[in-house]
Scaffold this active site. Structure first.
Site, PDB file in Angstrom:
ATOM      1  N   GLY A 182     -24.840   2.960  15.015  1.00 14.46           N
ATOM      2  CA  GLY A 182     -24.249   2.339  13.823  1.00 14.46           C
ATOM      3  C   GLY A 182     -23.060   1.494  14.235  1.00 14.46           C
TER       4      GLY A 182
ATOM      5  N   GLY B  78     -19.780   0.715  15.047  1.00 16.31           N
ATOM      6  CA  GLY B  78     -18.604   1.528  15.342  1.00 16.31           C
ATOM      7  C   GLY B  78     -17.313   0.743  15.301  1.00 16.31           C
ATOM      8  N   ARG B  79     -17.437  -0.557  15.399  1.00 18.05           N
ATOM      9  CA  ARG B  79     -16.222  -1.389  15.391  1.00 18.05           C
ATOM     10  C   ARG B  79     -16.524  -2.727  14.729  1.00 18.05           C
ATOM     11  NH1 ARG B  79     -17.583  -4.256  20.847  1.00 18.05           N
ATOM     12  NH2 ARG B  79     -19.568  -3.233  20.887  1.00 18.05           N
TER      13      ARG B  79
ATOM     14  N   LYS C 130     -15.969  -8.211  14.025  1.00 15.88           N
ATOM     15  CA  LYS C 130     -16.199  -7.294  15.144  1.00 15.88           C
ATOM     16  C   LYS C 130     -14.851  -6.985  15.793  1.00 15.88           C
ATOM     17  CE  LYS C 130     -19.175  -7.032  19.240  1.00 15.88           C
ATOM     18  NZ  LYS C 130     -20.066  -7.808  20.101  1.00 15.88           N
TER      19      LYS C 130
ATOM     20  N   ASP D  71     -12.241   3.465  19.425  1.00 14.83           N
ATOM     21  CA  ASP D  71     -11.067   3.107  18.617  1.00 14.83           C
ATOM     22  C   ASP D  71     -11.387   2.039  17.564  1.00 14.83           C
ATOM     23  OD1 ASP D  71     -11.420   0.878  20.177  1.00 14.83           O
ATOM     24  OD2 ASP D  71      -9.471   0.987  21.179  1.00 14.83           O
TER      25      ASP D  71
ATOM     26  N   ARG E 299     -18.500 -12.838  13.651  1.00 10.22           N
ATOM     27  CA  ARG E 299     -19.826 -13.132  14.194  1.00 10.22           C
ATOM     28  C   ARG E 299     -20.781 -13.479  13.057  1.00 10.22           C
ATOM     29  NH1 ARG E 299     -22.676  -8.886  18.193  1.00 10.22           N
ATOM     30  NH2 ARG E 299     -22.808  -7.516  16.386  1.00 10.22           N
TER      31      ARG E 299
ATOM     32  N   ASP F 210     -30.874  -1.166  20.347  1.00  6.98           N
ATOM     33  CA  ASP F 210     -29.907  -1.491  19.292  1.00  6.98           C
ATOM     34  C   ASP F 210     -29.326  -2.889  19.494  1.00  6.98           C
ATOM     35  OD1 ASP F 210     -28.792   0.175  21.520  1.00  6.98           O
ATOM     36  OD2 ASP F 210     -26.904  -0.532  20.696  1.00  6.98           O
ATOM     37  N   ASN F 211     -29.621  -3.509  20.626  1.00  2.00           N
ATOM     38  CA  ASN F 211     -29.189  -4.887  20.859  1.00  2.00           C
ATOM     39  C   ASN F 211     -30.381  -5.844  20.859  1.00  2.00           C
ATOM     40  OD1 ASN F 211     -26.530  -4.055  21.105  1.00  2.00           O
ATOM     41  ND2 ASN F 211     -26.679  -3.790  23.322  1.00  2.00           N
TER      42      ASN F 211
ATOM     43  N   ASP G  47     -25.137  -9.571  21.056  1.00  4.40           N
ATOM     44  CA  ASP G  47     -24.294  -8.664  21.836  1.00  4.40           C
ATOM     45  C   ASP G  47     -24.065  -9.182  23.243  1.00  4.40           C
ATOM     46  OD1 ASP G  47     -22.656  -6.627  21.320  1.00  4.40           O
ATOM     47  OD2 ASP G  47     -24.236  -5.289  20.634  1.00  4.40           O
TER      48      ASP G  47
HETATM   49  P1  AMP Z   1     -22.791  -2.003  22.466  1.00  2.00           P
HETATM   50  O1  AMP Z   1     -22.978  -1.452  23.831  1.00  2.00           O
HETATM   51  O2  AMP Z   1     -21.693  -3.019  22.394  1.00  2.00           O
HETATM   52  O3  AMP Z   1     -24.054  -2.468  21.866  1.00  2.00           O
HETATM   53  O4  AMP Z   1     -22.255  -0.775  21.579  1.00  2.00           O
HETATM   54  C1  AMP Z   1     -22.987   0.405  21.420  1.00  2.00           C
HETATM   55  C2  AMP Z   1     -22.422   1.220  20.285  1.00  2.00           C
HETATM   56  O5  AMP Z   1     -21.103   1.656  20.552  1.00  2.00           O
HETATM   57  C3  AMP Z   1     -22.370   0.458  18.965  1.00  2.00           C
HETATM   58  O6  AMP Z   1     -22.783   1.309  17.946  1.00  2.00           O
HETATM   59  C4  AMP Z   1     -20.921   0.080  18.840  1.00  2.00           C
HETATM   60  O7  AMP Z   1     -20.531  -0.094  17.509  1.00  2.00           O
HETATM   61  C5  AMP Z   1     -20.227   1.275  19.501  1.00  2.00           C
HETATM   62  N1  AMP Z   1     -18.925   0.901  20.061  1.00  2.00           N
HETATM   63  C6  AMP Z   1     -18.711   0.113  21.136  1.00  2.00           C
HETATM   64  N2  AMP Z   1     -17.391  -0.039  21.370  1.00  2.00           N
HETATM   65  C7  AMP Z   1     -16.737   0.657  20.412  1.00  2.00           C
HETATM   66  C8  AMP Z   1     -15.349   0.877  20.088  1.00  2.00           C
HETATM   67  N3  AMP Z   1     -14.352   0.345  20.807  1.00  2.00           N
HETATM   68  N4  AMP Z   1     -15.073   1.666  19.026  1.00  2.00           N
HETATM   69  C9  AMP Z   1     -16.063   2.211  18.306  1.00  2.00           C
HETATM   70  N5  AMP Z   1     -17.358   2.027  18.532  1.00  2.00           N
HETATM   71  C10 AMP Z   1     -17.721   1.256  19.574  1.00  2.00           C
HETATM   72 MG    MG Z   2     -24.597  -3.439  20.294  1.00  2.00          MG
END
Ligand code: AMP
Ligand code: MG
Length: 472
Positions: A86, A88-89, A109, A121, A172, A244-245, A254
């Site tokens: 989901g 997260g940021r 983002k 965070d 984005r 998820d990407n 991403d």
């Molecule tokens: P990503 O590898 O960028 O596709 O991120 C994978 C997952 O980790 C996604 O659900 C992001 O929303 C979550 N995520 C990545 N970085 C952070 C962060 N700094 N704080 C909270 N969630 C994060």
């Molecule tokens: Mg992602």
């Protein structure tokens, strides 16, 4: 001037289980560092004054009509299923329908924690925000489907990564943020009603011509096949092709550890976390097929006759490698100046690539130089090129205007890793000139721009970037 965004939201109309309502978390001292006016026009957004835009694109003030939500999804990360991801940021502010009739998401983002943040965070630092801004816009100018960047804001806050870093938020823009993982989360939880609802939504939004879940699967396959072949044709390595990407709309999404290759080698990997090379350059077609198989598995859960559905889905997925190969061949034919099709073309192309790999040839510069007199200089052993070029010249005689064909598809400018790194280091010091220059030059990647010839140079030994980071 008042910033106005003509929101027309659809995702927020879906049932509660699809997302969490979540406002962006305000930041201390937002400062607008980039705003993409051309894109704003397409989105029918009218810009406001600078401070107003800083407040809005930092998430400190909500524009009228916004309905901020954090979307739910799951996904396979490096092949392992993670049932709960989901946003997260990130928060989705809402959607607009552009002047081109296309509905697009507007997402912040780096906008703070959400119920899906797990231990993160919820923030982003300036480096990855500017990297995504430059590289996604460059991809767009190269003609490759991608999410885009509308704005970047410094938050005036510190984010802790390898050390204290300046915080930032990226706005984005995407045709949608539907991913393979959005389907997987409902399939994994056996929430068939939601899965059906999502399938209808995706068809309606992206592929109205598609007939049911298997029709959707076919469309996503075709869009992803076209996309991956385009990545291959410019030496792009996504770096983290988790499900998820993987976008349902077929856009590049991403830009964490992504990179363009300098020297050509099929096994190239940059991402620091990709220790096994799962997402290496030459693995990307196979991974795209693997990801499509995960989408197929999820979609099937809603069908009444699983046995015949499995058979149909299998046929659809099995056709994907051939489709990618077809697209790949089309792009690489053009890269060596061929429009007509002959049997020996594929061997001619792979022979060139093999020689490039053995001779540390720069991917972009070699193709751009083809046809000129200095392509051979890209090879450690120029005779390796000469031998290949004999057969190639003979083949070219049966073509109309190979020079023009090549120039239109072989970019002079790509966002090289070392330039991105230098740009980020300058921005951290408050110097945004390299950022703006990169954006300006990369907006016209197929044009010779003699005043920017330094941006065509591969890195020196000292400049080489050996590893890239998700950097979130
Ligand atoms: P990503 O590898 O960028 O596709 O991120 C994978 C997952 O980790 C996604 O659900 C992001 O929303 C979550 N995520 C990545 N970085 C952070 C962060 N700094 N704080 C909270 N969630 C994060
Ligand atoms: Mg992602």
């Amino acid at each position: 001037m008042t910033l106005t965004i003509p929101f027309d939201n659809s995702y927020a109309r879906l049932p509660d289980g699809f997302f969490a309502r979540q406002a962006p978390v305000p930041v201390r001292a937002p400062r607008l560092v980039a705003f993409n006016e051309g894109l704003a026009q397409i989105l029918r957004i009218s810009p406001g004054d600078v401070q107003e835009m800083a407040e809005t694109f930092a998430g400190n003030t909500l524009p009228e009509g916004a309905e901020p939500i954090a979307q739910l999804y799951s996904g396979h990360q490096f092949g392992t299923y993670n049932p709960q991801l989901g946003d997260g940021r990130a928060v989705l502010l809402g959607e607009t329908v552009g002047t081109d009739g296309v509905r697009r998401d507007i997402q912040l983002k780096g906008s703070g924690q959400t119920p899906f943040s797990r231990r993160g965070d919820g923030r982003a630092w300036l480096g990855p925000v500017l990297r995504e801004y430059v590289v996604s816009e460059a991809m767009h100018s190269l003609g490759i489907p991608t999410t885009r960047a509308l704005a970047a804001v410094e938050t005036g806050e510190v984010v802790l990564r390898e050390g204290p870093m300046p915080g930032a938020v990226l706005t984005r823009i995407a045709k949608s943020h539907l991913r393979v993982g959005t389907f997987q989360v409902f399939a994994g939880r056996r929430q068939v009603a939601n899965l059906k609802r999502l399938t209808d939504y995706a068809i309606d939004r992206h592929y109205p011509q598609a007939d049911g879940p298997m029709g959707l699967l076919r469309e996503v396959r075709d869009a992803q096949a076209r996309l991956i072949a385009q990545w291959m044709s410019v030496g792009f390595i996504h770096g983290v092709m988790n499900t998820d990407n993987s976008s349902i709309a077929g856009e590049t999404i991403d830009y964490g550890p992504c990179a363009f290759m300098d020297r050509y080698h099929p096994n190239t990997v940059y991402s620091s976390i990709d220790r096994m090379g799962r997402y290496a350059y030459s693995n990307q077609p196979d991974i795209a097929v693997w990801n499509l198989a995960q989408l197929a598995t999820a979609l099937i859960q809603q069908l009444d006759d699983p046995e015949s559905a499995v058979q149909e889905a299998t046929e659809i997925v099995h056709a994907m490698p051939g489709l990618i190969q077809q697209e790949w061949l089309k792009h690489f034919r053009a890269k060596i100046g061929l429009i007509t099709e002959e049997k020996g073309d594929e061997a001619l192309i792979t022979d060139l690539l093999t020689r490039m790999a053995h001779n540390s040839a720069d991917f972009t510069n070699t193709f751009r130089a083809l046809g000129g007199d200095n392509a051979r200089d890209q090879f450690l052993d120029p005779e390796a090129y000469d031998e290949w070029a004999k057969g190639w010249r003979a083949r070219q005689e049966r073509e109309q205007d190979p020079q023009a064909v090549m120039k239109a598809v072989n970019p002079a400018f790509i966002p090289r890793n070392h330039r991105i790194e230098q740009m980020i280091q300058a921005a951290v010091q408050g110097d945004y000139a390299p950022f703006h220059r990169l954006n300006a030059v990369l907006a016209h990647p197929y044009e010779d721009q003699p005043e920017a010839s330094d941006l065509t140079h591969p890195p020196t030994e000292k400049e080489v970037v050996h590893a890239t980071f998700c950097g979130t």
